[in-house]
Design a protein around this motif. Structure first.
Motif, PDB file in Angstrom:
ATOM      1  N   LEU A  44       0.967  -1.277   0.115  1.00 13.26           N
ATOM      2  CA  LEU A  44       0.155  -0.072   0.057  1.00 13.26           C
ATOM      3  C   LEU A  44       0.994   1.227   0.036  1.00 13.26           C
ATOM      4  O   LEU A  44       0.695   2.182  -0.655  1.00 13.26           O
ATOM      5  N   TYR A  45       2.003   1.308   0.895  1.00  9.25           N
ATOM      6  CA  TYR A  45       2.856   2.350   0.936  1.00  9.25           C
ATOM      7  C   TYR A  45       3.686   2.657  -0.117  1.00  9.25           C
ATOM      8  O   TYR A  45       4.307   3.756  -0.311  1.00  9.25           O
ATOM      9  N   ARG A  46       3.713   1.630  -1.178  1.00 15.05           N
ATOM     10  CA  ARG A  46       4.434   1.794  -2.533  1.00 15.05           C
ATOM     11  C   ARG A  46       3.549   2.929  -3.317  1.00 15.05           C
ATOM     12  O   ARG A  46       4.095   3.792  -4.363  1.00 15.05           O
ATOM     13  N   HIS A  47       2.260   3.075  -2.986  1.00 19.33           N
ATOM     14  CA  HIS A  47       1.244   3.827  -3.717  1.00 19.33           C
ATOM     15  C   HIS A  47       0.853   5.004  -3.089  1.00 19.33           C
ATOM     16  O   HIS A  47       0.450   5.908  -3.831  1.00 19.33           O
ATOM     17  N   PHE A  48       0.869   4.909  -1.713  1.00 15.18           N
ATOM     18  CA  PHE A  48       0.200   6.004  -0.919  1.00 15.18           C
ATOM     19  C   PHE A  48       1.373   6.090   0.201  1.00 15.18           C
ATOM     20  O   PHE A  48       1.668   4.982   0.704  1.00 15.18           O
ATOM     21  N   GLN A  53      -3.491  10.211   2.564  1.00 15.74           N
ATOM     22  CA  GLN A  53      -3.261  10.302   1.174  1.00 15.74           C
ATOM     23  C   GLN A  53      -4.392   9.458   0.265  1.00 15.74           C
ATOM     24  O   GLN A  53      -4.846  10.010  -0.601  1.00 15.74           O
ATOM     25  N   MET A  54      -4.800   8.228   1.079  1.00 18.13           N
ATOM     26  CA  MET A  54      -5.712   7.386   0.209  1.00 18.13           C
ATOM     27  C   MET A  54      -7.042   8.329   0.577  1.00 18.13           C
ATOM     28  O   MET A  54      -7.967   8.285  -0.709  1.00 18.13           O
ATOM     29  N   PHE A  55      -7.488   8.790   1.504  1.00 22.65           N
ATOM     30  CA  PHE A  55      -8.598   9.538   1.532  1.00 22.65           C
ATOM     31  C   PHE A  55      -8.637  10.871   0.658  1.00 22.65           C
ATOM     32  O   PHE A  55      -9.732  11.292   0.259  1.00 22.65           O
ATOM     33  N   GLU A  56      -7.319  11.477   0.528  1.00 22.70           N
ATOM     34  CA  GLU A  56      -7.307  12.660  -0.378  1.00 22.70           C
ATOM     35  C   GLU A  56      -7.623  12.324  -1.612  1.00 22.70           C
ATOM     36  O   GLU A  56      -8.215  12.884  -2.743  1.00 22.70           O
ATOM     37  N   GLY A  57      -7.180  10.977  -2.110  1.00 17.68           N
ATOM     38  CA  GLY A  57      -7.489  10.495  -3.270  1.00 17.68           C
ATOM     39  C   GLY A  57      -8.862  10.262  -3.745  1.00 17.68           C
ATOM     40  O   GLY A  57      -9.535  10.606  -4.676  1.00 17.68           O
ATOM     41  N   LEU A  58      -9.875   9.798  -2.481  1.00 17.54           N
ATOM     42  CA  LEU A  58     -11.231   9.569  -2.487  1.00 17.54           C
ATOM     43  C   LEU A  58     -11.684  10.960  -2.594  1.00 17.54           C
ATOM     44  O   LEU A  58     -12.804  11.198  -3.374  1.00 17.54           O
ATOM     45  N   LEU A 117      -8.124  16.789   6.029  1.00 11.17           N
ATOM     46  CA  LEU A 117      -8.999  16.068   5.325  1.00 11.17           C
ATOM     47  C   LEU A 117     -10.457  16.683   5.537  1.00 11.17           C
ATOM     48  O   LEU A 117     -11.290  16.932   4.301  1.00 11.17           O
ATOM     49  N   GLN A 118     -10.894  16.852   6.921  1.00  7.08           N
ATOM     50  CA  GLN A 118     -12.206  17.513   7.069  1.00  7.08           C
ATOM     51  C   GLN A 118     -12.267  18.934   6.321  1.00  7.08           C
ATOM     52  O   GLN A 118     -13.270  19.436   5.730  1.00  7.08           O
ATOM     53  N   ALA A 119     -11.156  19.621   6.365  1.00  6.57           N
ATOM     54  CA  ALA A 119     -10.888  21.035   5.948  1.00  6.57           C
ATOM     55  C   ALA A 119     -11.157  21.083   4.465  1.00  6.57           C
ATOM     56  O   ALA A 119     -11.927  21.861   3.809  1.00  6.57           O
ATOM     57  N   ARG A 120     -10.601  19.944   3.652  1.00  5.96           N
ATOM     58  CA  ARG A 120     -10.759  19.915   2.372  1.00  5.96           C
ATOM     59  C   ARG A 120     -12.517  19.562   1.861  1.00  5.96           C
ATOM     60  O   ARG A 120     -12.844  19.999   1.141  1.00  5.96           O
ATOM     61  N   ILE A 121     -12.983  18.641   2.672  1.00  8.77           N
ATOM     62  CA  ILE A 121     -14.503  18.552   2.595  1.00  8.77           C
ATOM     63  C   ILE A 121     -15.276  19.901   2.856  1.00  8.77           C
ATOM     64  O   ILE A 121     -16.164  20.077   1.998  1.00  8.77           O
ATOM     65  N   ASN A 122     -14.861  20.576   3.912  1.00  6.11           N
ATOM     66  CA  ASN A 122     -15.513  21.663   4.043  1.00  6.11           C
ATOM     67  C   ASN A 122     -15.447  22.661   2.728  1.00  6.11           C
ATOM     68  O   ASN A 122     -16.325  23.422   2.409  1.00  6.11           O
ATOM     69  N   GLN A 123     -14.148  22.689   2.082  1.00  2.97           N
ATOM     70  CA  GLN A 123     -14.030  23.541   1.088  1.00  2.97           C
ATOM     71  C   GLN A 123     -14.728  22.901  -0.083  1.00  2.97           C
ATOM     72  O   GLN A 123     -15.313  23.716  -0.683  1.00  2.97           O
ATOM     73  N   LEU A 124     -14.973  21.787  -0.177  1.00  7.71           N
ATOM     74  CA  LEU A 124     -15.908  21.261  -1.325  1.00  7.71           C
ATOM     75  C   LEU A 124     -17.251  21.708  -1.074  1.00  7.71           C
ATOM     76  O   LEU A 124     -17.860  22.150  -1.975  1.00  7.71           O
ATOM     77  N   HIS A 125     -17.625  21.767   0.201  1.00  6.50           N
ATOM     78  CA  HIS A 125     -19.060  22.091   0.453  1.00  6.50           C
ATOM     79  C   HIS A 125     -19.274  23.379   0.069  1.00  6.50           C
ATOM     80  O   HIS A 125     -20.215  23.822  -0.464  1.00  6.50           O
ATOM     81  N   ASP A 126     -18.170  24.344   0.445  1.00  4.48           N
ATOM     82  CA  ASP A 126     -18.292  25.868   0.250  1.00  4.48           C
ATOM     83  C   ASP A 126     -18.254  26.090  -1.184  1.00  4.48           C
ATOM     84  O   ASP A 126     -19.026  26.965  -1.942  1.00  4.48           O
TER      85      ASP A 126
END
Length: 195
Positions: A44-48, A53-58, A117-126
């Motif tokens: 897994l760590y070879r890719h993320f 970083q996996m959640f960032e990909g989602l 990650l939550q900050a990024r989701i909040n930004q998406l909502h905005d």
């Protein structure tokens, strides 16, 4: 070789999203994810770099998918009212088709994860709310909505409605369909905004 690496990354993210579809499951760990994929954690760590970083990909997948759909609505739909209606329909439909991603959208899957990650989701909502505001302003100029409509407040109400439906869907174990009663609810929401 790069295509295979991209395929493996996609497989990891797809498996993570599938694991998120079980709201009763324990916290998702890289060990559990590796076991589900039948690979080592080192693979897994070879890719993320890590689970964050996996959640960032989602989240990136969610952003790309939703904004491709929302941009198409803005380009194709000539009515502000229809843009707003279609936007909410897309938000609810995306959740219906992507259960695990819904848990990311609500932040439920991000509890105890990196706070960025939550900050990024909040930004998406905005960003989604800003898209709604733009469509509402357009609708006001077309007289689809009342001239004195507070577009900021109404965009926030619509965003709150969508996130509320996402939460109901996730918290019900994905039994409460987010699109259930949407046409009737849209009619009720319009009553306060109609021209």
């Amino acid at each position: 070789m790069a295509a295979r690496s991209g395929d493996r990354k996609a497989q990891i993210l797809q498996t993570l999203a599938q694991m998120l579809e079980n709201p009763a499951a324990e916290k998702i760990t890289t060990a559990a994810l590796a076991a589900r994929l039948e690979v080592s954690e080192a693979a897994l760590y070879r890719h993320f770099r890590g689970k964050a970083q996996m959640f960032e990909g989602l989240i990136e997948f969610i952003e790309q998918t939703l904004f491709a759909l929302l941009n198409r609505i803005v380009a194709d739909e000539k009515s502000g009212r229809r843009q707003v209606e279609a936007t909410i329909g897309v938000l609810l439909g995306f959740a219906q088709k992507n259960r695990g991603m819904t848990r990311v959208l609500t932040g439920d899957a991000l509890v105890n994860e990196d706070e960025r990650l939550q900050a990024r989701i909040n930004q998406l909502h905005d960003r989604i709310e800003a898209t709604l505001k733009q469509a509402l302003r357009f609708g006001v100029t077309q007289k689809d909505f009342a001239e004195d409509l507070d577009v900021t407040a109404f965009a926030n109400l619509l965003m709150s409605f969508a996130t509320g439906r996402w939460h109901q869907f996730a918290k019900s174990g994905f039994r409460r369909d987010p699109l259930d009663m949407w046409p009737q609810q849209w009619g009720e929401l319009l009553k306060g905004a109609a021209a």
